[in-house]
Design an enzyme around this catalytic site. Structure first.
Site, PDB file in Angstrom:
ATOM      1  N   ARG A   1       0.965  -1.417  -0.009  1.00  0.00           N
ATOM      2  CA  ARG A   1       0.089  -0.032   0.012  1.00  0.00           C
ATOM      3  C   ARG A   1       0.803   1.174  -0.017  1.00  0.00           C
ATOM      4  O   ARG A   1       1.051   1.741   0.860  1.00  0.00           O
ATOM      5  CB  ARG A   1      -0.915  -0.062   1.438  1.00  0.00           C
ATOM      6  CG  ARG A   1      -1.980  -1.160   1.473  1.00  0.00           C
ATOM      7  CD  ARG A   1      -3.165  -0.932   0.367  1.00  0.00           C
ATOM      8  NE  ARG A   1      -4.009  -2.034   0.585  1.00  0.00           N
ATOM      9  CZ  ARG A   1      -3.761  -3.248  -0.075  1.00  0.00           C
ATOM     10  NH1 ARG A   1      -2.891  -3.716  -0.834  1.00  0.00           N
ATOM     11  NH2 ARG A   1      -4.922  -4.238   0.079  1.00  0.00           N
TER      12      ARG A   1
ATOM     13  N   GLY B   1      -8.419 -11.656  -0.501  1.00  0.00           N
ATOM     14  CA  GLY B   1      -7.248 -12.230  -0.098  1.00  0.00           C
ATOM     15  C   GLY B   1      -6.953 -12.370   1.330  1.00  0.00           C
ATOM     16  O   GLY B   1      -6.581 -13.369   1.730  1.00  0.00           O
ATOM     17  N   ASP B   2      -7.725 -11.684   2.154  1.00  0.00           N
ATOM     18  CA  ASP B   2      -7.630 -11.688   3.501  1.00  0.00           C
ATOM     19  C   ASP B   2      -8.502 -13.181   3.956  1.00  0.00           C
ATOM     20  O   ASP B   2      -8.081 -13.753   4.811  1.00  0.00           O
ATOM     21  CB  ASP B   2      -8.573 -10.591   4.548  1.00  0.00           C
ATOM     22  CG  ASP B   2      -7.941  -9.383   4.020  1.00  0.00           C
ATOM     23  OD1 ASP B   2      -6.728  -9.297   3.645  1.00  0.00           O
ATOM     24  OD2 ASP B   2      -8.637  -8.232   4.235  1.00  0.00           O
TER      25      ASP B   2
HETATM   26  P1  ADP Z   1      -6.401  -9.426  -2.920  1.00  0.00           P
HETATM   27  O1  ADP Z   1      -7.855  -9.168  -2.345  1.00  0.00           O
HETATM   28  O2  ADP Z   1      -5.431  -9.831  -2.237  1.00  0.00           O
HETATM   29  O3  ADP Z   1      -6.164  -8.886  -4.183  1.00  0.00           O
HETATM   30  P2  ADP Z   1      -7.230 -11.602  -5.045  1.00  0.00           P
HETATM   31  O4  ADP Z   1      -8.040 -10.494  -5.711  1.00  0.00           O
HETATM   32  O5  ADP Z   1      -6.147 -11.905  -5.715  1.00  0.00           O
HETATM   33  O6  ADP Z   1      -6.614 -11.032  -3.595  1.00  0.00           O
HETATM   34  O7  ADP Z   1      -7.986 -12.763  -4.631  1.00  0.00           O
HETATM   35  C1  ADP Z   1      -7.601 -13.742  -3.601  1.00  0.00           C
HETATM   36  C2  ADP Z   1      -8.395 -14.945  -3.732  1.00  0.00           C
HETATM   37  O8  ADP Z   1      -9.942 -14.794  -3.797  1.00  0.00           O
HETATM   38  C3  ADP Z   1      -8.008 -15.640  -5.062  1.00  0.00           C
HETATM   39  O9  ADP Z   1      -7.063 -16.495  -4.800  1.00  0.00           O
HETATM   40  C4  ADP Z   1      -9.373 -16.648  -5.273  1.00  0.00           C
HETATM   41  O10 ADP Z   1      -9.261 -17.669  -4.366  1.00  0.00           O
HETATM   42  C5  ADP Z   1     -10.568 -15.648  -4.851  1.00  0.00           C
HETATM   43  N1  ADP Z   1     -11.206 -15.083  -5.860  1.00  0.00           N
HETATM   44  C6  ADP Z   1     -10.724 -13.498  -6.121  1.00  0.00           C
HETATM   45  N2  ADP Z   1     -11.693 -13.227  -7.253  1.00  0.00           N
HETATM   46  C7  ADP Z   1     -12.465 -14.235  -7.268  1.00  0.00           C
HETATM   47  C8  ADP Z   1     -13.385 -14.224  -8.525  1.00  0.00           C
HETATM   48  N3  ADP Z   1     -13.858 -13.709  -9.578  1.00  0.00           N
HETATM   49  N4  ADP Z   1     -13.880 -15.930  -8.675  1.00  0.00           N
HETATM   50  C9  ADP Z   1     -13.574 -16.763  -7.564  1.00  0.00           C
HETATM   51  N5  ADP Z   1     -12.456 -16.542  -6.725  1.00  0.00           N
HETATM   52  C10 ADP Z   1     -12.174 -15.349  -6.604  1.00  0.00           C
END
Ligand code: ADP
Length: 305
Positions: free
Chosen positions: A165, A255-256
Site C-alpha cells: 500500500r 485475499g484476507d
Molecule cells: P487480493 O484481495 O489480495 O487482491 P485476489 O483478488 O487475488 O486477492 O483474490 C484472492 C483470492 O480470492 C483468489 O486467490 C481466489 O481464490 C479468490 N477470488 C478472487 N476473485 C475471484 C473470482 N472472481 N472468482 C472466484 N474466486 C475469486
C-alpha cells in the site's frame, strides 16, 4: 493450535439503503483474516494484537472481537487515544474509501517489546502484513522484527501477507525494502500478484513466487484473482485452479479470507494445497457479497445475505 494476528482493526462506516445513513462495523486486513479463521476453524485459537484507545468506540471494537471468538488479551489500551476510521462511498455501484487513521492508537502496537514477545510466546503461528509494517515508526518496526526473529528461532511459524500500500509509506523504496526484509523473516509469504507486478515488476505470478523463493522463503502462495494460485512448499511447486465466481459483487477481503483458509490448512495438516483449496472456497463465497466480513458458516456457506 493458536494463531496470533498483528495489525490494525478500524471502525468502518458503510452506507445503508437510506441516503446519508451509515452502519458501524469493524475491519482491517489482518483482522479480517483473524475473523475468518475464528469463524471457520473452531479448532484453532485466535488472538489479535493491536492497540486501541480508552474511548467508547475502542470498547465496542473489543466487544466485537470477543463476540467473534477472537481473544483480546493482547490488545493494548492507550489512554486518551482512539481507533482509526474509514468510510465507504458508493457511487453507481463503485466503492471508494476515505480514511482517518493517521493518529490511530494501532500505530503504537509494537512500542513495547516485552508485550510483543509475551503474546508471541503463546502462539504457534504469527501472522502480520505489509499494512502492519506501514503504520509503525522505525523503532516499533525494529521491535516487531526482533520479536519475530526470536519467535522463528524458537520454532514458531511466521506468516506474512505483503499487502503493498504505497500510500501508507513515505517512499516506494522504503516500502519495497521493508517488505523484502519482512519476507526474509517469514516461513510463509502470501502476496497478491497484481500488487507485486505494479511495484516489483514481476511479469507473472510464477515470477512473484520465484522472487520470494530466491531470498529463502520456504512456503509461498501467490493470489491472482480468478486466475490459478501459484505456490511452493518444501521445494514442491505448482498451481491450483480457481473456480471463477459468476456473480462477483465486491472483492473486499477476498485475499484476507483466502489467507485464513491457507493458514488453517497449513496448521492442521501441513498441507498447502489443501489450504489453498479451502482458501479458494472461502474467498469464492466472500466475493459474492458486499463488505469485508461475510458471515460464512463452518461449511463455508453464507449464513445470511
Ligand atoms: P487480493 O484481495 O489480495 O487482491 P485476489 O483478488 O487475488 O486477492 O483474490 C484472492 C483470492 O480470492 C483468489 O486467490 C481466489 O481464490 C479468490 N477470488 C478472487 N476473485 C475471484 C473470482 N472472481 N472468482 C472466484 N474466486 C475469486
Amino acid at each position: 493450535m493458536h494463531v496470533l494476528a498483528i495489525g490494525e482493526c478500524m471502525a468502518e462506516l458503510a452506507p445503508t439503503k437510506q441516503d446519508g445513513e451509515f452502519k458501524l462495523g469493524f475491519a482491517g486486513d489482518t483482522f479480517n483474516t483473524a475473523w475468518y479463521l475464528a469463524r471457520t476453524a473452531p479448532d484453532i485459537e485466535v488472538s489479535y494484537l493491536t492497540a486501541v484507545g480508552d474511548d467508547a468506540i475502542s470498547q465496542k471494537m473489543r466487544t466485537f472481537m470477543k463476540g467473534s471468538r477472537i481473544n483480546d488479551a493482547h490488545v493494548q489500551v492507550i489512554a486518551g487515544e482512539s481507533v482509526g476510521l474509514y468510510l465507504i462511498h458508493l457511487n453507481n455501484g463503485e466503492r471508494s474509501f476515505s480514511y482517518w487513521r493517521s493518529n490511530a492508537a494501532a500505530r503504537r502496537l509494537a512500542v513495547d517489546p516485552v508485550a510483543l514477545e509475551r503474546a508471541m510466546d503463546e502462539a504457534d503461528l504469527i501472522y502480520f502484513s505489509g499494512i502492519t509494517l506501514a503504520i509503525l515508526d522505525p523503532k516499533s518496526r525494529e521491535n516487531l522484527f526482533n520479536a519475530l526473529r526470536h519467535a522463528r528461532a524458537s520454532g514458531k511459524t511466521v506468516a506474512f501477507d505483503t499487502n503493498l500500500r504505497p500510500r501508507l509509506w513515505p517512499t516506494v523504496k522504503e516500502m519495497k525494502a521493508t517488505i523484502m526484509q519482512a519476507a526474509v523473516l517469514s516461513n510463509i509469504v502470501l502476496p497478491s500478484y497484481d500488487d507485486e507486478a505494479a511495484w516489483f515488476g514481476d511479469s507473472n505470478a510464477r515470477a512473484t513466487r520465484d522472487r520470494y523463493a530466491k531470498i529463502g522463503v520456504a512456503q509461498i502462495v501467490v493470489k491472482d484473482g480468478a486466475k490459478p494460485v501459484v505456490y511452493q512448499q518444501a521445494g514442491k511447486r505448482g498451481e491450483v485452479i480457481v473456480e471463477p465466481a459468476t456473480d462477483v459483487v465486491d472483492t473486499t477481503a477476498a485475499g484476507d479470507s483466502f489467507n485464513a483458509g491457507v493458514l488453517a490448512g497449513i496448521l492442521r495438516q501441513n498441507d498447502i494445497v489443501a489450504g489453498i483449496k479451502q482458501g479458494c472456497r472461502l474467498a469464492g463465497q466472500v466475493v459474492r457479497f458486499t463488505g469485508a466480513l461475510i458471515p460464512v458458516d463452518l461449511d463455508q456457506k453464507v449464513a445470511r445475505s
